[in-house]
Structure formats: C-alpha cells, structure tokens
Design an enzyme around this catalytic site. Sequence first.
Site: not given
Ligand code: IPE
Ligand code: IPE
Ligand code: MG
Length: 255
Positions: A82, A34
Amino acid sequence: MLNLFGRRRKSASADGQNEAPQGELPRHVAIIMDGNGRWAHRRGLPRIAGHHAGMKTVREVIRACDDFGIPCLTLYAFSTENWKRPEGEVEYLMRLPEEFFRSEIDELVDRGVQVRFIGDTTKLPTHTQETVRRTLERTKTNDGMTVNFALNYGGRAEVVEAVRAVAREVAAGVLDADALDEDKFAIHLSTHGLPDPDLVIRTSGEVRLSNFLIWQAAYAELWFTDVLWPDFDRDQLRQALTEYTGRMRRFGGLK
Ligand code: IPE
Ligand code: IPE
Ligand code: MG
C-alpha cells in the site's frame, strides 16, 4: 458457554443482536477490509472519505466479534504494497489509527480487548508508532478477545523475517536445521501464540489474498462478499459465520 480461550459468550441482548450463530464458531477470524475507495467514488467523495467511513465498520465488527465470543480477530489495515499509493492517501491512512484509538480505546479497555499489531511497525511514521506504543501499553494486561491490526503487513515479508530468525539460530548452533519443523518455524511469525485463522473474509468483490497471512491461512475457510467495507456490518458477519459453521473442514482427511 465457554470458548477455547475460556471466555464466556456475552448474554443475548433483548433484540437478539448479540446472539452468535449456532454451531462451532471460528477461533480466529481474519478480514481483508477492502472497497473503501470504491465506496467513496460511488458517492463522488475523495478516497479518504471511504477510509474514514471504514473506521465505523471496524468498531462495529470488533463489537460483534466480542459479543459473539470470537477469541481472535485480525484486520488487514495497511499492506506492504500500500506504500505505492499517492502520498496524501498514505499520510491519511497513517493518521487513522490515532483517530480510531482516541475514540475507541476506552470501550476496548472496558471490553477487555487486547490489541496487538502485526507487520513492520518500525517503518511507520513516528506519530503512528507512538499510537501503536500507547495502544499496546493500554491493553497489554487485558485478557479478553485479541484484536490484531495488520499495519505495514505483508505475508511474504513475514515469512522472510522468520527465515532470517531461523538462519540465525542455525548459524549460532542453537538449532539443528534438520530439526526444523512447521511448529518451530511458526514460532517466528508475528501471530505466534494465536490460533491460525479459521475464516478469512474479504469484502468488495475481489477474490484474492493480497499477501495476507499466507502461511497462517493455509487451511482457512475463505468467504467473499461484494459488499464494500464501509457497508459491511454485524449482519454480514453473522452470514459469514453461519456459512462457516455449515462447511465441512476435512484438512485432507475423510469425514
Ligand atoms: C488489501 O487491499 C490490503 C488491505 C485491505 C489493507 P488492496 O486494495 O491493497 O489489495 P489489491 O491491491 O486489490 O490486491
Ligand atoms: C481498503 O480499501 C483499504 C486499504 C487497502 C488501506 P481500498 O482503498 O483498497 O478501496 P478500493 O479497493 O480502492 O475500493
Ligand atoms: Mg482495494
């Protein structure tokens, strides 16, 4: 030294980079990757630049786990939630596996890595499914470390799918409902045959599971760091593993 899958730890490199922390290492490490978006935002870049930068970390972490002798690694790449993101971001994320495996597949094969996917890959765009198919095909006879990519993965969806499978067995008279136990249930999960994760890591300062391996991580050790995924590296992984080896796992008993 042999680990549980009978694999030999890689010999230490001259600079000690390959050296695993001392102690009993997890058999399965699962990572919620993340913070890509925030990494990009801080640099004034579009979110997709963060996802691109995160690929380098994926490569680095697979190498490190393999060098340390960790038999199984699961990476949360795209959740069932997502899909709510803007179309352009989702489209970009669905192209990344193609780019990643194009550049990494030879090294993965050299290392004997078996790649698997968990999650409902049938709902991915055709080109992403094609990458999944090719990658499975290229690595299916490898007997080294297992790397699971969680793509369109959701823990609840996985549990519901398993319940459906069990219900079908009961309806067909193959299974007596009273004979169902945790092991018989877990046969229907996508991680069947793999050990439960011993250690779940989440980067970027969020402290939640976000629907990741909710059955399998029931007794996992959790480790959180503020470091954003594109900045995560071998040293942070080593730090997580070192802390893990120092934890007392009681599983409800007494030590
Ligand atoms: C969790 O991250 C999913 C992945 C890393 C693929 P998100 O960024 O989607 O999670 P939330 O929305 O903060 O819970
Ligand atoms: C994790 O990084 C990747 C996926 C969930 C696909 P994020 O895209 O959630 O990054 P933040 O949380 O917005 O910084
Ligand atoms: Mg995220």
